[in-house]
Design an enzyme around this catalytic site. Structure first.
Site, mmCIF file in Angstrom:
data_model
loop_
_atom_site.group_PDB
_atom_site.id
_atom_site.type_symbol
_atom_site.label_atom_id
_atom_site.label_comp_id
_atom_site.label_asym_id
_atom_site.label_seq_id
_atom_site.Cartn_x
_atom_site.Cartn_y
_atom_site.Cartn_z
ATOM 1 N N ALA A 53 -77.777 78.124 -88.590
ATOM 2 C CA ALA A 53 -78.030 79.326 -87.139
ATOM 3 C C ALA A 53 -79.292 79.984 -86.877
ATOM 4 O O ALA A 53 -78.804 80.151 -85.358
ATOM 5 C CB ALA A 53 -76.501 80.366 -87.833
ATOM 6 N N THR A 54 -79.972 79.853 -87.331
ATOM 7 C CA THR A 54 -80.999 80.174 -86.894
ATOM 8 C C THR A 54 -82.346 79.464 -86.676
ATOM 9 O O THR A 54 -83.078 79.796 -86.422
ATOM 10 C CB THR A 54 -82.190 81.615 -87.848
ATOM 11 O OG1 THR A 54 -82.080 80.679 -89.586
ATOM 12 C CG2 THR A 54 -81.026 82.037 -88.278
ATOM 13 N N ASP A 64 -83.761 75.528 -83.983
ATOM 14 C CA ASP A 64 -84.063 75.556 -82.617
ATOM 15 C C ASP A 64 -82.753 74.926 -81.927
ATOM 16 O O ASP A 64 -82.628 75.231 -80.530
ATOM 17 C CB ASP A 64 -84.788 74.626 -83.322
ATOM 18 C CG ASP A 64 -86.057 74.219 -82.401
ATOM 19 O OD1 ASP A 64 -86.092 75.257 -80.750
ATOM 20 O OD2 ASP A 64 -85.792 73.291 -81.341
ATOM 21 N N ALA A 97 -79.797 75.161 -83.079
ATOM 22 C CA ALA A 97 -78.455 75.818 -81.888
ATOM 23 C C ALA A 97 -79.021 76.850 -81.388
ATOM 24 O O ALA A 97 -77.923 77.316 -80.587
ATOM 25 C CB ALA A 97 -78.615 76.961 -83.953
ATOM 26 N N LYS A 141 -78.210 64.285 -86.741
ATOM 27 C CA LYS A 141 -78.785 63.117 -87.351
ATOM 28 C C LYS A 141 -80.081 63.378 -87.731
ATOM 29 O O LYS A 141 -80.146 65.048 -88.342
ATOM 30 C CB LYS A 141 -79.326 62.414 -86.787
ATOM 31 C CG LYS A 141 -80.536 62.849 -85.123
ATOM 32 C CD LYS A 141 -80.856 62.081 -84.295
ATOM 33 C CE LYS A 141 -82.583 60.717 -85.079
ATOM 34 N NZ LYS A 141 -83.581 61.568 -84.365
ATOM 35 N N ASP A 184 -74.816 61.505 -82.543
ATOM 36 C CA ASP A 184 -75.368 60.567 -81.808
ATOM 37 C C ASP A 184 -75.455 60.820 -80.380
ATOM 38 O O ASP A 184 -74.775 60.937 -79.585
ATOM 39 C CB ASP A 184 -75.317 59.321 -81.834
ATOM 40 C CG ASP A 184 -76.227 58.340 -81.146
ATOM 41 O OD1 ASP A 184 -76.860 58.863 -80.094
ATOM 42 O OD2 ASP A 184 -76.613 57.190 -81.607
ATOM 43 N N HIS A 185 -76.911 62.232 -79.837
ATOM 44 C CA HIS A 185 -76.429 63.439 -78.857
ATOM 45 C C HIS A 185 -76.437 61.728 -77.415
ATOM 46 O O HIS A 185 -75.897 62.452 -76.255
ATOM 47 C CB HIS A 185 -77.192 64.237 -78.522
ATOM 48 C CG HIS A 185 -78.519 63.519 -77.905
ATOM 49 N ND1 HIS A 185 -79.619 63.365 -79.156
ATOM 50 C CD2 HIS A 185 -79.621 64.128 -76.761
ATOM 51 C CE1 HIS A 185 -80.634 63.574 -78.527
ATOM 52 N NE2 HIS A 185 -80.779 63.689 -77.335
ATOM 53 N N LYS A 235 -73.971 62.164 -73.588
ATOM 54 C CA LYS A 235 -74.655 62.269 -72.082
ATOM 55 C C LYS A 235 -73.755 61.690 -70.930
ATOM 56 O O LYS A 235 -73.309 60.551 -71.113
ATOM 57 C CB LYS A 235 -76.083 61.232 -72.370
ATOM 58 C CG LYS A 235 -77.266 61.924 -72.701
ATOM 59 C CD LYS A 235 -78.490 61.743 -72.351
ATOM 60 C CE LYS A 235 -79.324 61.471 -73.774
ATOM 61 N NZ LYS A 235 -79.955 63.051 -73.635
ATOM 62 N N HIS A 260 -80.009 56.032 -81.396
ATOM 63 C CA HIS A 260 -79.887 56.256 -79.324
ATOM 64 C C HIS A 260 -79.870 54.605 -78.803
ATOM 65 O O HIS A 260 -78.591 54.274 -78.348
ATOM 66 C CB HIS A 260 -80.416 56.905 -78.913
ATOM 67 C CG HIS A 260 -80.811 58.609 -80.090
ATOM 68 N ND1 HIS A 260 -79.502 58.762 -80.030
ATOM 69 C CD2 HIS A 260 -82.228 59.194 -79.575
ATOM 70 C CE1 HIS A 260 -80.111 60.227 -80.590
ATOM 71 N NE2 HIS A 260 -81.436 60.087 -80.069
ATOM 72 N N LYS A 311 -92.638 57.464 -77.437
ATOM 73 C CA LYS A 311 -93.389 59.235 -77.013
ATOM 74 C C LYS A 311 -95.001 58.667 -76.416
ATOM 75 O O LYS A 311 -95.062 58.028 -76.448
ATOM 76 C CB LYS A 311 -93.701 60.085 -78.399
ATOM 77 C CG LYS A 311 -92.385 60.302 -78.940
ATOM 78 C CD LYS A 311 -92.559 61.462 -79.526
ATOM 79 C CE LYS A 311 -90.956 61.388 -80.710
ATOM 80 N NZ LYS A 311 -90.580 62.556 -79.857
HETATM 81 C C1 BG6 Z 1 -83.393 62.986 -80.797
HETATM 82 C C2 BG6 Z 1 -85.189 63.311 -81.798
HETATM 83 O O1 BG6 Z 1 -82.715 62.055 -81.652
HETATM 84 O O2 BG6 Z 1 -83.704 62.523 -79.539
HETATM 85 C C3 BG6 Z 1 -86.359 62.867 -80.681
HETATM 86 O O3 BG6 Z 1 -85.106 62.873 -82.979
HETATM 87 C C4 BG6 Z 1 -86.147 62.741 -79.275
HETATM 88 O O4 BG6 Z 1 -87.543 62.044 -81.378
HETATM 89 C C5 BG6 Z 1 -84.899 62.793 -78.576
HETATM 90 O O5 BG6 Z 1 -86.956 63.497 -78.493
HETATM 91 C C6 BG6 Z 1 -84.430 62.361 -77.018
HETATM 92 O O6 BG6 Z 1 -84.234 63.117 -76.755
HETATM 93 P P1 BG6 Z 1 -83.719 63.116 -75.022
HETATM 94 O O7 BG6 Z 1 -81.905 63.690 -75.052
HETATM 95 O O8 BG6 Z 1 -84.501 64.270 -74.154
HETATM 96 O O9 BG6 Z 1 -83.630 61.362 -74.505
#
Ligand code: BG6
Length: 489
Positions: free
Chosen positions: A13-14, A16, A18, A147, A176-177, A181, A239, A339
């Site tokens: 909870a402390t 980034d 969160a 993850k 898996d964020h 989206k 992703h 990147k």
């Molecule tokens: C994360 C990776 O899962 O996804 C990061 O660990 C990456 O390295 C990020 O920067 C990218 O996510 P987004 O939503 O900014 O495309």
């Protein structure tokens, strides 16, 4: 739908995540009236009082630009527990607090355990939750887990075994964020709600599909993690392959979690393994060199903090995937991610096959193929590239674009991925999370490639300048097949 009620325990909870995502997302849900009764316990190592923690939560919400009047009421539901992840007595104390809050707020014994911290503790925490009886609840219990889910198939299996001791598969929400989206969720709707796409969505009409996710940021302060991960594990295993599975899956018979997951799993099962010598034929790895971005000099990956000055870690991957089933035989799915590239952009380009014969003169190229472009971020929308008659005399064809921008039409900001993911986990909808079978199959695909990359040092590293679109070899990958990457900007 009923509004969810639960006690949410956030481990880490402390941290980034969160601060940047979870607190603001919870606040948005609260503001929109989407939560019924709830309380949050922040769990982390350092010592903080409830008041200090509440102040941090308030700051994080405000930094995110939220100014709702209810912010004090919101943070009053936040509690803090200073925790030692390996010590049973610490879990017992947490359990006691959880029970008190459950009674005080009337939370029906529902508990969400959200692990937003260093993955090396995921297994230990899950085991303690069971052993120290935090999972003995009268309501539901769910584990929401960030993850990376393991480092390869073997470690993922070990982790899965540990968490399965305390939670059943339907109680596990692997994040898996990208699945949160808006436009990733839209892939299915675009495909399955339109008569004009689904009939063409196969190897008779599609020539290739290109999925790009480029970032401008470098490795930042995550060198320690990234050195052992690299772009393949960090982005492709999760992703990128998730987006491919949504593009390639068969229509589910119903829109239920199980039906959708089982169709996605079938895509992973049809994914042709790339092993040994084939790896260099199908995959390209890159590592960023120094460069100039936004008129500022940026360092090479090897000069970043916590990175080996001779690092062999890839910060860029391009690959060609083949899906061996009736629908996709012969259609390459090209993926690339990296990147320190030219732009922050996630886009999918579906390139349709050329018409059998071109009757119309087009000045630049002989034929402009039809493209469907799905813009995932930063813009959200779709563009359809067609050919039309150039106005005036003659029969010259000219490319035209039909554009749909999500934001423009709805006039609303789409909720952040995390807000949707949190809400789904509270409601018990696991559709936009990854099932164990998907995780296992995608690791086994990726492991074959890592095995080759880890055992051979790439002599060309660094092989792309910061601010470029990646190494030249990535262009050759498509040229060999007679294609090229469609520009993403
Ligand atoms: C994360 C990776 O899962 O996804 C990061 O660990 C990456 O390295 C990020 O920067 C990218 O996510 P987004 O939503 O900014 O495309």
């Amino acid at each position: 739908t009923e509004k969810p009620t639960a006690l949410i325990m956030i481990f880490g909870a402390t941290g980034d995540l969160a601060n940047r995502k979870l607190f603001p997302s919870l606040f948005n849900l609260f503001e929109k009236g989407k939560l019924d009764k709830f309380a949050v316990v922040g769990v982390a190592r350092r010592t903080l009082s409830n008041e200090e923690f509440q102040r941090k939560v308030k700051e994080s919400v405000k930094e995110n630009g939220e100014t709702g009047a209810d912010i004090d009421e919101f943070v009053s539901k936040f509690y803090y527990h200073s925790h030692d992840v390996t010590d049973s007595s610490s879990y017992l104390a947490l359990g006691k607090l959880a029970e008190e809050l459950d009674n005080h707020y009337g939370l029906n014994g529902n508990r969400i355990f959200y692990l937003a911290m260093a993955p090396e503790f995921f297994g230990t925490i899950a085991e303690h939750l069971k052993k120290d009886k935090l999972t003995d609840v009268s309501g539901f219990k769910r584990l929401v887990i960030e993850k990376p889910f393991g480092h390869d198939l073997e470690s993922a299996k070990v982790l899965n075994k540990q968490i399965r001791k305390a939670f059943s598969e339907d109680e596990i929400y692997r994040i898996d964020h990208y699945l949160g989206k808006e436009m990733v969720q839209n892939i299915e709707v675009i495909r399955f709600a339109n008569a004009m796409f689904e009939p063409l969505w196969n190897n008779r009409y599609i020539s290739n599909i290109q999925v790009t996710s480029s970032e401008t940021l470098g490795v930042e302060e995550r060198g320690r993690y990234y050195e052992k991960s690299g772009a393949l594990r960090d982005m492709v295993q999760n992703h990128m392959l998730q987006m491919v599975s949504l593009l390639a899956m068969e229509p589910p018979i119903k829109l239920t979690t199980d039906e959708i997951r089982s169709e996605k799993v079938r895509v992973f099962r049809a994914l042709r393994p790339v092993k040994g010598e084939e790896v260099t034929e199908y995959f390209v790895r890159g590592q960023y060199d120094k460069g100039v971005m936004n008129e500022t000099d940026v360092p090479a990956y090897r000069q970043e903090e916590m990175v080996d000055s001779e690092s062999n870690t890839e910060t860029y991957v391009a690959g060609k995937l083949m899906i061996d089933n009736f629908r996709w035989a012969g259609v390459p799915f090209y993926i690339r991610t990296g990147k320190r590239m030219m732009a922050k952009s996630t886009k999918i380009v579906i390139q349709f096959k050329d018409i059998p014969m071109n009757l119309y003169y087009q000045p630049e190229k002989t034929v402009n193929p039809n493209l469907l472009v799905i813009h995932i971020q930063p813009e959200e929308g779709i563009t359809l590239h067609l050919n039309a008659k150039k106005s005036g005399q003659g029969t010259e064809a000219t490319p035209v674009k039909l554009n749909y921008a999500n934001k423009g039409i709805e006039g609303l900001n789409t909720p952040e991925a995390y807000e949707k993911i949190l809400y789904d986990s509270l409601r018990g909808d696991a559709t936009n999370f990854t099932h164990w079978d998907e995780v296992a199959l995608s690791w086994s695909f990726v492991d074959n490639i890592s095995a080759v990359w880890e055992s051979t040092k790439e002599p060309s590293f660094p092989n792309y300048a910061s601010g470029s679109m990646g190494p030249d070899a990535a262009d050759k990958l498509l040229e060999k097949d007679g294609f090229f990457w469609w520009p993403i900007t």
